[in-house]
Design a protein around this motif. Structure first.
Motif, PDB file in Angstrom:
ATOM      1  N   LEU A  20       0.761  -1.192   0.014  1.00  0.00           N
ATOM      2  CA  LEU A  20       0.018   0.077  -0.068  1.00  0.00           C
ATOM      3  C   LEU A  20       0.925   1.267  -0.094  1.00  0.00           C
ATOM      4  O   LEU A  20       1.853   1.418   0.777  1.00  0.00           O
ATOM      5  CB  LEU A  20      -0.992   0.037   1.420  1.00  0.00           C
ATOM      6  CG  LEU A  20      -2.257   0.986   1.306  1.00  0.00           C
ATOM      7  CD1 LEU A  20      -2.868   0.688   0.045  1.00  0.00           C
ATOM      8  CD2 LEU A  20      -2.840   0.908   2.551  1.00  0.00           C
ATOM      9  N   PRO A  21       0.663   2.290  -0.818  1.00  0.00           N
ATOM     10  CA  PRO A  21       1.426   3.608  -0.781  1.00  0.00           C
ATOM     11  C   PRO A  21       1.187   4.231   0.703  1.00  0.00           C
ATOM     12  O   PRO A  21      -0.064   4.235   1.161  1.00  0.00           O
ATOM     13  CB  PRO A  21       0.597   4.210  -1.965  1.00  0.00           C
ATOM     14  CG  PRO A  21      -0.093   3.394  -2.825  1.00  0.00           C
ATOM     15  CD  PRO A  21      -0.514   2.256  -1.781  1.00  0.00           C
ATOM     16  N   ALA A  22       2.103   4.809   0.871  1.00  0.00           N
ATOM     17  CA  ALA A  22       1.939   5.646   2.211  1.00  0.00           C
ATOM     18  C   ALA A  22       1.189   6.739   2.022  1.00  0.00           C
ATOM     19  O   ALA A  22       0.613   7.067   3.056  1.00  0.00           O
ATOM     20  CB  ALA A  22       3.510   6.194   2.528  1.00  0.00           C
ATOM     21  N   ILE A  23       1.113   7.332   0.855  1.00  0.00           N
ATOM     22  CA  ILE A  23       0.051   8.541   1.033  1.00  0.00           C
ATOM     23  C   ILE A  23      -1.344   8.144   1.157  1.00  0.00           C
ATOM     24  O   ILE A  23      -2.383   8.851   1.073  1.00  0.00           O
ATOM     25  CB  ILE A  23       0.308   9.330  -0.390  1.00  0.00           C
ATOM     26  CG1 ILE A  23      -0.114   8.469  -1.698  1.00  0.00           C
ATOM     27  CG2 ILE A  23       1.688   9.710  -0.523  1.00  0.00           C
ATOM     28  CD1 ILE A  23      -0.202   9.122  -2.827  1.00  0.00           C
ATOM     29  N   ALA A  24      -1.690   6.773   1.033  1.00  0.00           N
ATOM     30  CA  ALA A  24      -2.904   6.298   1.105  1.00  0.00           C
ATOM     31  C   ALA A  24      -3.652   6.435   2.571  1.00  0.00           C
ATOM     32  O   ALA A  24      -4.861   6.534   2.887  1.00  0.00           O
ATOM     33  CB  ALA A  24      -3.265   4.888   0.658  1.00  0.00           C
ATOM     34  N   VAL A  25      -2.679   6.811   3.739  1.00  0.00           N
ATOM     35  CA  VAL A  25      -3.124   6.839   5.070  1.00  0.00           C
ATOM     36  C   VAL A  25      -3.109   8.197   5.416  1.00  0.00           C
ATOM     37  O   VAL A  25      -2.053   9.249   5.228  1.00  0.00           O
ATOM     38  CB  VAL A  25      -1.932   6.176   5.854  1.00  0.00           C
ATOM     39  CG1 VAL A  25      -2.223   6.031   7.403  1.00  0.00           C
ATOM     40  CG2 VAL A  25      -1.526   4.756   5.463  1.00  0.00           C
ATOM     41  N   ASP A  26      -4.347   8.503   6.107  1.00  0.00           N
ATOM     42  CA  ASP A  26      -4.842   9.892   6.495  1.00  0.00           C
ATOM     43  C   ASP A  26      -3.892   9.901   7.971  1.00  0.00           C
ATOM     44  O   ASP A  26      -3.264  11.107   8.226  1.00  0.00           O
ATOM     45  CB  ASP A  26      -6.177   9.817   6.671  1.00  0.00           C
ATOM     46  CG  ASP A  26      -6.418  11.343   7.103  1.00  0.00           C
ATOM     47  OD1 ASP A  26      -6.131  12.439   6.704  1.00  0.00           O
ATOM     48  OD2 ASP A  26      -7.334  11.405   8.085  1.00  0.00           O
ATOM     49  N   LYS A  27      -4.022   9.134   8.900  1.00  0.00           N
ATOM     50  CA  LYS A  27      -3.377   9.349  10.017  1.00  0.00           C
ATOM     51  C   LYS A  27      -3.274   7.829  10.672  1.00  0.00           C
ATOM     52  O   LYS A  27      -3.901   6.805  10.098  1.00  0.00           O
ATOM     53  CB  LYS A  27      -4.030  10.024  11.107  1.00  0.00           C
ATOM     54  CG  LYS A  27      -5.506   9.310  11.297  1.00  0.00           C
ATOM     55  CD  LYS A  27      -6.189  10.557  12.318  1.00  0.00           C
ATOM     56  CE  LYS A  27      -6.715  11.748  12.081  1.00  0.00           C
ATOM     57  NZ  LYS A  27      -7.722  11.673  11.266  1.00  0.00           N
ATOM     58  N   ILE A  28      -2.352   7.653  11.655  1.00  0.00           N
ATOM     59  CA  ILE A  28      -2.011   6.314  12.170  1.00  0.00           C
ATOM     60  C   ILE A  28      -2.059   6.502  13.725  1.00  0.00           C
ATOM     61  O   ILE A  28      -1.745   7.169  14.523  1.00  0.00           O
ATOM     62  CB  ILE A  28      -0.584   6.129  11.800  1.00  0.00           C
ATOM     63  CG1 ILE A  28      -0.543   5.658  10.228  1.00  0.00           C
ATOM     64  CG2 ILE A  28      -0.272   4.670  12.500  1.00  0.00           C
ATOM     65  CD1 ILE A  28       0.993   5.266  10.084  1.00  0.00           C
ATOM     66  N   LYS A  29      -2.922   5.734  14.272  1.00  0.00           N
ATOM     67  CA  LYS A  29      -3.276   5.764  15.652  1.00  0.00           C
ATOM     68  C   LYS A  29      -2.610   4.522  16.481  1.00  0.00           C
ATOM     69  O   LYS A  29      -2.650   3.196  15.702  1.00  0.00           O
ATOM     70  CB  LYS A  29      -4.724   5.552  15.876  1.00  0.00           C
ATOM     71  CG  LYS A  29      -5.318   6.741  15.486  1.00  0.00           C
ATOM     72  CD  LYS A  29      -7.058   6.671  15.583  1.00  0.00           C
ATOM     73  CE  LYS A  29      -7.801   7.798  15.192  1.00  0.00           C
ATOM     74  NZ  LYS A  29      -9.167   7.638  15.429  1.00  0.00           N
ATOM     75  N   VAL A  30      -2.006   4.623  17.498  1.00  0.00           N
ATOM     76  CA  VAL A  30      -1.480   3.515  18.378  1.00  0.00           C
ATOM     77  C   VAL A  30      -2.324   3.690  19.641  1.00  0.00           C
ATOM     78  O   VAL A  30      -2.289   4.913  20.267  1.00  0.00           O
ATOM     79  CB  VAL A  30      -0.226   3.696  18.612  1.00  0.00           C
ATOM     80  CG1 VAL A  30       0.191   2.755  19.544  1.00  0.00           C
ATOM     81  CG2 VAL A  30       0.865   3.715  17.474  1.00  0.00           C
ATOM     82  N   TYR A  31      -2.870   2.830  20.252  1.00  0.00           N
ATOM     83  CA  TYR A  31      -3.661   2.559  21.383  1.00  0.00           C
ATOM     84  C   TYR A  31      -3.884   1.230  21.773  1.00  0.00           C
ATOM     85  O   TYR A  31      -3.469   0.139  21.125  1.00  0.00           O
ATOM     86  CB  TYR A  31      -5.267   3.288  21.020  1.00  0.00           C
ATOM     87  CG  TYR A  31      -6.243   2.608  19.949  1.00  0.00           C
ATOM     88  CD1 TYR A  31      -6.739   1.428  20.066  1.00  0.00           C
ATOM     89  CD2 TYR A  31      -5.697   3.082  18.983  1.00  0.00           C
ATOM     90  CE1 TYR A  31      -7.589   1.148  19.421  1.00  0.00           C
ATOM     91  CE2 TYR A  31      -6.634   2.538  17.774  1.00  0.00           C
ATOM     92  CZ  TYR A  31      -7.587   1.844  17.913  1.00  0.00           C
ATOM     93  OH  TYR A  31      -8.268   1.076  17.217  1.00  0.00           O
ATOM     94  N   ASP A  32      -4.274   1.054  23.174  1.00  0.00           N
ATOM     95  CA  ASP A  32      -4.497  -0.019  23.806  1.00  0.00           C
ATOM     96  C   ASP A  32      -6.009  -0.525  23.310  1.00  0.00           C
ATOM     97  O   ASP A  32      -6.991  -0.238  23.712  1.00  0.00           O
ATOM     98  CB  ASP A  32      -4.421  -0.377  25.193  1.00  0.00           C
ATOM     99  CG  ASP A  32      -3.109   0.107  25.641  1.00  0.00           C
ATOM    100  OD1 ASP A  32      -2.165  -0.693  25.206  1.00  0.00           O
ATOM    101  OD2 ASP A  32      -2.799   1.004  26.601  1.00  0.00           O
ATOM    102  N   LYS A  33      -6.048  -1.656  22.614  1.00  0.00           N
ATOM    103  CA  LYS A  33      -7.524  -2.132  22.083  1.00  0.00           C
ATOM    104  C   LYS A  33      -8.336  -2.731  23.058  1.00  0.00           C
ATOM    105  O   LYS A  33      -7.412  -4.013  23.725  1.00  0.00           O
ATOM    106  CB  LYS A  33      -7.345  -2.771  20.689  1.00  0.00           C
ATOM    107  CG  LYS A  33      -8.804  -3.263  19.980  1.00  0.00           C
ATOM    108  CD  LYS A  33      -8.610  -3.619  18.656  1.00  0.00           C
ATOM    109  CE  LYS A  33      -9.913  -4.001  18.133  1.00  0.00           C
ATOM    110  NZ  LYS A  33     -11.019  -2.894  18.165  1.00  0.00           N
ATOM    111  N   ALA A  34      -9.344  -2.814  23.362  1.00  0.00           N
ATOM    112  CA  ALA A  34      -9.858  -3.676  24.592  1.00  0.00           C
ATOM    113  C   ALA A  34     -10.284  -4.923  23.922  1.00  0.00           C
ATOM    114  O   ALA A  34     -10.188  -5.112  22.595  1.00  0.00           O
ATOM    115  CB  ALA A  34     -11.269  -3.003  24.888  1.00  0.00           C
TER     116      ALA A  34
END
Length: 908
Positions: free
Chosen positions: A171-185
């Motif tokens: 996947l091209p990097a410009i396809a991503v709007d933002k990247i989130k890192v979090y603890d998924k329940a």
């Protein structure tokens, strides 16, 4: 955000005025001021009723003013939606606003990365962006971690194709709007809204609208000196309905690449290997969305998918080692080994998975995979054992003992030399199948049922030729050994678990697991002393082994919240019943044992605020030795490496305590992790070693040693320094004390206890400067090991260090890269591997075909100085190992990106 471009406006000024009213009368006015973050977001907590007016302004834009009535009810959340500012006709030609994007911001306890803050080349793939994210690391297997914690990938908050690690290279990097890192329940929390304290770290890729239902990928072809090649096709269809992946690779550049939507794997093949791989993955998705009282809406999944992979590869390796064995008052020996291996492998595999949410309460998942592996292998193994350091008498003591003539001074210290040739063929088939079912009751509790069945069967035929010279005894042993090994194993397991919340802050979890495992090994051995003209049965080493194991385990855990504190005590009790029937030579026995293994644990977490937390973990566990190792048997299959059983062998126990501190500071662009850990082992299981200098025979068996311990401390940080600088550092320090045994005079009697204390330090640091046209990095790493053996009086110190610089220069269509660094080693027995070596790699790439194509040239190890060597130390030996790898070459390649990225202006 900008009305015309849709870009978020950071640092915009927000002024708010709240006229407090009660019973229709004004009670005064409160004023507030806010600044928007890098995502253009601002928030205000309010507990009063009245009229709220706000004024939003930004240089070069028209000011926006609005007012509305607020209720003051803290349970209500008023969303203003998107506020679009119109550029000013007067100022837009004169106002110039300069700034930079922050690498990340904090939104609650979620880290949000802004892809536009990272400098990437045009056409860069998503994996190149992920590698630059603060705190994220990717190993050679493609596994990701964030500040040391395992990390899995989501697409727009959802699992994708049963895992999404395989798409990052496509996947091209410009396809991503933002990247989130979090603890998924956990699944229980997500489906019921009740917290149980279980979380795992995820990397959530937010894909821009319009990028779905399209194909993306790369095709690459390359030629490497001398006469080496590679070709790769890596493509996927990103889709919410029918995601598809196609992959193919052929190369003789010593690597195997394989992938599916769930994983991406890269494996070296020994130094001179080659591989051909084809893979295909597809999933049919027919999801529907229904209303949900917990999450507002819920996706009911209906998914059926599968993958097939056909890896075919040859492993070709050349390895060499120097082993120093020491014992107080005993013979000090040096063992030199040279080994060449060739393995031809074919390993096709097929996997299927099915997921179905029948309704909001009921879920079923079925999965399975089948694989087959054929291996045809040949190897040559040469070993020579000396009673003094052989490099004092020869420049090449690894080769000279096997030449027609040998220097007398070296021969005087040669104890044994051995040349072994091995040829083998093996077939292995495996199948794994499972099903998960869960149901949510009316009171919000959840029941889960899981079943799993694994089966494998293998056939392995070996032919070995031994040429052994016992120099001190002036005798020679030449023999042929043939073996036929049939193995069969099956395991069936079922488990049931129940989750329930008794209140918002208290929940419990109960589970019961039952499994049965049956394993059968049948090994027939033959011997010949006349080049295979006549064969006799090797009764002493032919054996039959049938083992059955029943395991029952009960697991009880609870979660208690008290303000910022969270407590998760647990207790697991496992019962293991084993029965083993074993026949070998004159030994014909049936052994049984039943073990009870309690494993208490405690997990305490203090969330000091949304951006920092401290976690303490305590655990106790037991490890039992293999039942076979507790039998009184002798294995002389390899005449120079004899293995014994030990009826006195028993369980080992382990206590582990860790404290971890995590913090993320958005303003200072700092991520910090520190960990302190202590592990104590009672009766650890170690190997006892006995060496007979007259025959060169090593005899080993397992035994319980004296208690040992290990301390560790880790400090890891990533920090942005302004608009263009970034630094990262990881420090890992440990100290351990362990015990082992060494048998005196090469017998199993009169065993000497050996104590080793080892201190190790690992430090990795980098400082990066990035602009659109230039990227420069200074980095350094240090690995220091100090091991002291008290009884032998041995002190071993190893230094491995590296420091250098990486540069990338973008000149329009041209991109130039270079890496210049120094590798240093100290403390090795082989003097050839001590000292410093300057290494230099360089590459150049030219973009063509409207940015879709790239022609590149790579120069590896230009100065031809690279070597691969490492060392380990135990209670009674020091082992240094080297291997042959491809280096000092030129690679010319062409890459084509067949997606919509080419021809557009680089957004980075």
């Amino acid at each position: 955000m900008d009305e015309q471009t849709g870009e978020p406006l950071s640092e915009a000024s927000v002024r708010l005025s709240l006229e407090i009213r009660h019973d229709g009368r004004s009670q005064g006015t409160l004023g507030y001021s806010r600044k928007t973050d890098s995502e253009g977001v601002f928030t205000l907590d309010n507990h009063y009723q009245g009229r709220l007016e706000y004024e939003l302004s930004y240089i070069g834009y028209h000011t926006m003013r609005k007012s509305f009535i607020v209720s003051g009810n803290e349970s209500d959340t008023l969303r203003l939606d998107t506020l679009r500012l119109r550029p000013s006709d007067i100022l837009k030609n004169t106002a110039v606003v300069k700034g930079h994007y922050k690498r990340f911001i904090m939104r609650g306890d979620t880290v949000i990365f802004n892809p536009k803050a990272f400098k990437l080349e045009e056409g860069a793939r998503l994996e190149e962006l992920i590698e630059k994210l603060d705190g994220v690391t990717i190993n050679e297997k493609g596994e990701m971690s964030w500040m040391g914690k395992p990390l899995r990938i989501l697409i727009n908050g959802e699992d994708f194709m049963n895992g999404a690690n395989g798409i990052v290279s496509v996947l091209p990097a410009i396809a991503v709007d933002k990247i989130k890192v979090y603890d998924k329940a956990s699944k229980y929390t997500e489906r019921t809204g009740n917290a149980d304290g279980k979380e795992d770290k995820v990397l959530d890729l937010q894909i821009k609208p319009g990028w779905f239902e399209k194909w993306y990928g790369t095709a690459k072809a390359g030629y490497q000196t001398t006469d080496r090649y590679e070709g790769t096709l890596d493509a996927m269809r990103l889709s919410n309905h029918l995601p598809t992946l196609v992959f193919a690779n052929a190369n003789n550049r010593d690597y195997l690449r394989d992938k599916s939507m769930k994983f991406s794997m890269w494996m070296p093949l020994g130094g001179e290997g080659k591989a051909q791989t084809g893979a295909f993955s597809i999933e049919h998705r027919n999801d529907t969305t229904v209303a949900d009282s917990v999450r507002g809406s819920q996706t009911l999944r209906r998914r059926l998918g599968g993958s097939v992979s056909l890896p075919h590869f040859d492993e070709i390796s050349s390895t060499y080692s120097t082993k120093e064995n020491f014992s107080p008052g005993q013979l000090h020996t040096f063992t030199l080994t040279d080994q060449r291996d060739y393995k031809h492998n074919f390993n096709p595999n097929v996997s299927l998975h099915f997921k179905r949410d029948f309704n909001k309460k009921t879920n079923l998942e079925i999965y399975g995979d089948i694989d087959y592996k054929y291996t045809d292998a040949n190897s040559e193994h040469r070993t020579s054992i000396f009673d003094e350091q052989p490099y004092n008498y020869s420049a090449n003591p690894r080769l000279e003992p096997f030449l027609p003539t040998m220097d007398d001074s070296l021969k005087a210290h040669l104890l044994t030399r051995n040349r072994t040739y091995t040829s083998s063929q093996s077939h292995l088939g495996r199948g794994r199948f499972g099903a998960d079912f869960d149901y949510i009751f009316a009171d919000g509790s959840m029941l889960e049922l899981t079943t799993r069945f694994d089966y494998s069967k293998s056939d392995n035929k070996n032919l070995q030729s031994y040429h052994i010279d016992y120099l001190k005894m002036n005798t020679r042993d030449y023999s042929l050994r043939r073996s036929d090994n049939d193995d069969e194993s099956g395991r069936f397991g079922v488990s049931v678990s129940y989750n329930k919340n008794l209140s918002k802050n208290f929940s419990f979890y109960l589970s019961y697991n039952l499994s049965h495992t049956s394993t059968t090994q049948n090994s027939n051995h033959l011997l010949s002393y006349d080049d295979g003209d006549t064969w006799m049965e090797d009764v002493a080493n032919s054996y039959y082994d049938h083992e059955r194991t029943f395991e029952n385990s009960f697991d009880a855990r609870m979660m208690l919240k008290a303000g910022p504190w969270q407590f998760r005590p647990g207790m697991s009790i496992e019962s293991v019943s084993e029965r083993e029937s074993y026949r070998r030579g004159s030994l014909d026995t049936t052994a049984t044992r039943t073990l009870w293994k309690p494993s208490p644990s405690l997990d305490v977490k203090l969330r000091m605020n949304k951006a920092s937390s401290v976690q303490w973990t305590l655990s106790h566990s037991q490890n039992q030795p293999k039942l076979l190792n507790t039998l009184n048997y002798i294995d002389t299959t390899d005449p120079l490496s004899v293995k014994l059983g030990n009826p006195n062998l028993h369980n080992s126990k382990q206590w582990e305590a860790n404290m971890r501190y995590d913090a993320t500071f958005s303003k200072s662009q700092l991520m910090l992790n520190s960990t302190l850990g202590f592990t104590s082992e009672a009766d650890p299981i170690v190997s006892v070693w006995a060496f007979n200098p007259q025959t060169g025979v090593n005899t080993t068996w397992s035994a319980n040693a004296r208690n040992g311990y290990r301390w560790k401390a880790i400090l890891e940080l990533d920090k942005g320094l302004g608009a263009h600088f970034h630094t990262s550092n990881k420090l890992n320090v440990s100290h351990q004390k362990s015990y082992g045994f060494l048998a005196n005079s090469g017998t199993t009697e009169n065993v000497t206890e050996m104590c080793t204390q080892q201190f190790s330090l690992n430090e990795n640091y980098s400082l990066t400067y990035e602009r659109n046209y230039l990227s420069a990095e200074l980095y350094g790493s240090l690995n220091y090991i100090k091991a002291k053996n008290h009884e032998a009086g041995m002190n071993n110190k190893f230094w491995n260090y590296e420091y250098g610089t990486k540069l990338r220069l973008n000149l329009g269509k041209w991109t130039l890269n270079t890496k210049f660094y120094n590798l240093g080693r100290r403390g090795y027995n082989s003097s050839d591997y001590n000292g410093d070596r300057l290494l230099w790699n360089a590459s150049a790439a030219w973009k063509c075909l409207k940015g879709k194509g790239k022609l590149s040239i790579e120069l590896d190890d230009i100065l031809n100085k690279d070597k691969y060597y490492h060392a380990t130390v135990s209670a009674f030996e020091r082992l240094e190992t080297g291997e042959k790898k491809l280096h000092h070459y030129c690679l010319i390649s062409f890459t084509w990106n067949f997606d919509a990225v080419g021809g557009k202006k680089n957004p980075w």
